[in-house]
Design a protein around this motif. Structure first.
Motif, PDB file in Angstrom:
ATOM      1  N   LEU A 174      50.116  39.023  44.850  1.00  0.00           N
ATOM      2  CA  LEU A 174      48.951  39.895  45.050  1.00  0.00           C
ATOM      3  C   LEU A 174      48.946  40.519  46.437  1.00  0.00           C
ATOM      4  CD1 LEU A 174      45.871  37.990  43.561  1.00  0.00           C
ATOM      5  CD2 LEU A 174      46.674  40.258  42.900  1.00  0.00           C
ATOM      6  N   PRO A 234      37.248  41.880  38.984  1.00  0.00           N
ATOM      7  CA  PRO A 234      38.398  40.963  39.058  1.00  0.00           C
ATOM      8  C   PRO A 234      39.052  40.669  37.707  1.00  0.00           C
ATOM      9  CG  PRO A 234      36.642  40.178  40.482  1.00  0.00           C
ATOM     10  CD  PRO A 234      36.079  41.352  39.725  1.00  0.00           C
ATOM     11  N   MET A 235      38.380  40.926  36.604  1.00  0.00           N
ATOM     12  CA  MET A 235      39.036  40.699  35.307  1.00  0.00           C
ATOM     13  C   MET A 235      40.140  41.718  35.050  1.00  0.00           C
ATOM     14  SD  MET A 235      36.046  41.765  32.605  1.00  0.00           S
ATOM     15  CE  MET A 235      35.397  43.445  32.534  1.00  0.00           C
ATOM     16  N   ALA A 247      42.277  42.464  37.630  1.00  0.00           N
ATOM     17  CA  ALA A 247      43.142  42.322  38.814  1.00  0.00           C
ATOM     18  C   ALA A 247      44.625  42.305  38.454  1.00  0.00           C
ATOM     19  CB  ALA A 247      42.774  41.057  39.587  1.00  0.00           C
ATOM     20  N   SER A 248      44.974  41.726  37.304  1.00  0.00           N
ATOM     21  CA  SER A 248      46.405  41.614  37.002  1.00  0.00           C
ATOM     22  C   SER A 248      46.981  42.887  36.422  1.00  0.00           C
ATOM     23  CB  SER A 248      46.660  40.448  36.042  1.00  0.00           C
ATOM     24  OG  SER A 248      46.144  40.726  34.759  1.00  0.00           O
ATOM     25  N   ASP A 249      46.206  43.588  35.596  1.00  0.00           N
ATOM     26  CA  ASP A 249      46.838  44.664  34.836  1.00  0.00           C
ATOM     27  C   ASP A 249      46.407  46.081  35.220  1.00  0.00           C
ATOM     28  OD1 ASP A 249      44.331  44.327  33.809  1.00  0.00           O
ATOM     29  OD2 ASP A 249      44.947  44.124  31.714  1.00  0.00           O
ATOM     30  N   LEU A 278      49.426  44.091  39.035  1.00  0.00           N
ATOM     31  CA  LEU A 278      50.682  43.454  39.407  1.00  0.00           C
ATOM     32  C   LEU A 278      51.794  43.985  38.512  1.00  0.00           C
ATOM     33  CD1 LEU A 278      49.608  39.717  39.771  1.00  0.00           C
ATOM     34  CD2 LEU A 278      50.506  41.192  41.597  1.00  0.00           C
ATOM     35  N   HIS A 281      35.169  32.543  37.070  1.00  0.00           N
ATOM     36  CA  HIS A 281      35.572  33.935  37.253  1.00  0.00           C
ATOM     37  C   HIS A 281      34.347  34.864  37.117  1.00  0.00           C
ATOM     38  CE1 HIS A 281      37.592  37.750  36.528  1.00  0.00           C
ATOM     39  NE2 HIS A 281      38.692  37.195  36.995  1.00  0.00           N
ATOM     40  N   TRP A 304      42.000  32.855  41.354  1.00  0.00           N
ATOM     41  CA  TRP A 304      43.314  33.330  41.791  1.00  0.00           C
ATOM     42  C   TRP A 304      43.278  34.713  42.426  1.00  0.00           C
ATOM     43  CZ3 TRP A 304      46.070  37.619  39.998  1.00  0.00           C
ATOM     44  CH2 TRP A 304      45.470  38.310  38.953  1.00  0.00           C
ATOM     45  N   TRP A 305      42.367  35.573  41.983  1.00  0.00           N
ATOM     46  CA  TRP A 305      42.337  36.977  42.391  1.00  0.00           C
ATOM     47  C   TRP A 305      41.710  37.167  43.775  1.00  0.00           C
ATOM     48  CZ3 TRP A 305      37.540  38.339  43.805  1.00  0.00           C
ATOM     49  CH2 TRP A 305      36.529  37.444  43.419  1.00  0.00           C
ATOM     50  N   TRP A 316      46.758  33.018  34.188  1.00  0.00           N
ATOM     51  CA  TRP A 316      46.002  34.220  33.805  1.00  0.00           C
ATOM     52  C   TRP A 316      46.895  35.144  33.004  1.00  0.00           C
ATOM     53  CZ3 TRP A 316      40.991  35.887  34.292  1.00  0.00           C
ATOM     54  CH2 TRP A 316      40.750  37.251  34.028  1.00  0.00           C
ATOM     55  N   CYS A 372      50.337  35.424  35.528  1.00  0.00           N
ATOM     56  CA  CYS A 372      50.677  36.044  36.806  1.00  0.00           C
ATOM     57  C   CYS A 372      50.170  35.274  38.027  1.00  0.00           C
ATOM     58  CB  CYS A 372      50.135  37.461  36.824  1.00  0.00           C
ATOM     59  SG  CYS A 372      48.359  37.482  36.736  1.00  0.00           S
ATOM     60  N   ASP A 406      55.507  39.881  38.319  1.00  0.00           N
ATOM     61  CA  ASP A 406      55.240  39.737  39.753  1.00  0.00           C
ATOM     62  C   ASP A 406      53.978  38.904  39.945  1.00  0.00           C
ATOM     63  OD1 ASP A 406      54.559  40.210  42.485  1.00  0.00           O
ATOM     64  OD2 ASP A 406      55.555  42.152  42.424  1.00  0.00           O
ATOM     65  N   ARG A 407      54.011  37.973  40.896  1.00  0.00           N
ATOM     66  CA  ARG A 407      52.833  37.130  41.152  1.00  0.00           C
ATOM     67  C   ARG A 407      52.317  37.294  42.578  1.00  0.00           C
ATOM     68  NH1 ARG A 407      56.170  33.212  37.976  1.00  0.00           N
ATOM     69  NH2 ARG A 407      55.112  32.948  35.971  1.00  0.00           N
TER      70      ARG A 407
END
Lengths: 279, 279
Positions: free
Chosen positions: A116, A148-149, A151-153, A109, B147, B185-186, B211, B230, A113-114
């Motif tokens: 997905l 998925p750990m 997923a954000s970065d 992301l 998770h 969330w992911w 997260w 996020c 930004d949130r």
């Protein structure tokens, strides 16, 4: 092949033994009877693209993958244009190296930004330009879902099913998927998704590393040596095979403990572990 | 309720302000107009079960959840029998506290075990004994997916869909699911799975935390204050609501930074953030 040679489909991703220079990698693989390597763009650039291609081809090594392109999720068009440009360079590099796949990590992301769903949509937009261009250069793209750990970065594509949903919007000869045991082992849909990937001719790369805990800070360097963790790696490889995968199985372990040791010794251990837990 | 009171459905999970003793928790919540708390078994036991029940009820607080039972995945029958016994105690505690749900974390893979499917099957076996027993005691069970980064060592149930697959093998009044934004969330299937959970009357608890990256070593204490990360927390809460959730929304953040501060100040901040990002 000598009795001690690595199993036929074994491939060594160079990050597993990152302490090796490119010539050390090639010499080490040849000495151990390894037939294929996975390369990364940074060390290739450092040694020289043409020089690497020549060295690897001269040693008779296949290049099972080039890591990596991707990072398509920038919110602004300028950011995505920059990503596209960089990916075109990655395609050119993969072509020069004769890599069987260019591995794509989608990107996470954007800061602040949130959304997905929006980020996942932008991946398809960029691929719409990149995929035909790569095909024209004889390079096949592989979308790699990350755990998925990340997923954000790093990667908003978290499952093989999601990767397939994207890949299937393009011809199979242009875009496939990369299945890395470390990222997808926990997913109960994995067997069905691997079958789906195989049936569609979409498996462009299979990678293995084991899952060990506790995870280190930042989690990136927490991969385990084959057999040290809890993934049934043989079952994973057999699933991929029964889905139709016939290509290399690439060992990709990011582990500072392995990087601190003698490269040839690490390779022997990795090959032994591969025999015991994967082959 | 005073103008400054916490929003009506706000619930504080006590681990968010673990520096508070049980009386401080109750006093702090009453002072801030908080109507519900989520409790943990260890601090309840420490203060005394009957004493806690009396204190909380006397203050007019609802107990939105008790954390936690579970850990059903032992490979040997003796291990599962021990787990069942402990879970019966947890049910008795939840009943005494009038908790609206007993949260269950399934347990990870036993040491040396690589069989995820088998571990998931054993959860159903133990629930077959526990669920009717809990219902007889007026306690509803909530299966919480964690998770996927916890799949090996804490919880082989990694998605809301998997939790529902298990819960739906029992009557809805006996077993539901817990949806915690941090864990799910992911997952692109989350909206559909929340609708499915709501349609079946299976949402027994909704929890929120944000997260944030980088994750700390061990990853357990990496949760973020609401709004620092996020996750689109409002969209998450709205999804749960539109699926039919009418109960408390529990804030559960494990964060050493919050534990090091004055509890009342942390609660004010959490409530402000909840208003801004969740309500």
């Amino acid at each position: 092949m000598s009795a001690g040679a690595a199993p036929a489909r074994f491939s060594l991703n160079q990050e597993t033994i990152r302490q090796w220079s490119m010539p050390e990698l090639v010499d080490g693989c040849v000495a151990a009877g390894v037939g294929a390597v996975g390369l990364w763009r940074d060390p290739v650039r450092e040694f020289g693209l043409r020089e690497t291609a020549k060295l690897v081809a001269g040693a008779g090594l296949r290049v099972s993958s080039l890591c990596r392109g991707g990072f398509f999720t920038a919110a602004d068009p300028a950011g995505r244009a920059t990503a596209l440009e960089d990916n075109r360079r990655a395609v050119a590099e993969a072509a020069e190296l004769g890599a069987e796949a260019l591995v794509l990590v989608s990107g996470g992301l954007p800061e602040g930004d949130r959304d997905l769903v929006g980020a996942r949509r932008r991946i398809v937009d960029v691929l719409g330009e990149l995929a035909p261009w790569a095909a024209d250069h004889g390079v096949r793209l592989g979308i790699e879902p990350l755990h998925p750990m990340f997923a954000s970065d790093r990667c908003v594509v978290s499952t093989l099913g999601q990767a397939l949903d994207i890949a299937e919007q393009f011809p199979a000869q242009q875009v496939g998927v990369v299945a890395d045991s470390y990222h997808v082992w926990w997913d109960e849909r994995l067997p069905a998704d691997l079958r789906r990937a195989g049936a569609g001719g979409r498996i462009v790369s299979v990678q293995v590393a084991d899952w060990v805990t506790p995870l280190p800070a930042g989690v990136l360097l927490g991969r385990g040596q084959l057999g040290d963790g809890c993934i049934d790696l043989r079952a994973f490889r057999e699933l991929a095979d029964s889905a139709g995968h016939r290509g290399p199985v690439e060992v990709e372990i990011f582990h500072p403990g392995l990087w601190a040791r003698d490269g040839a010794e690490v390779l022997r251990e990795v090959i032994d572990r591969y025999r015991e837990h994967v082959a």
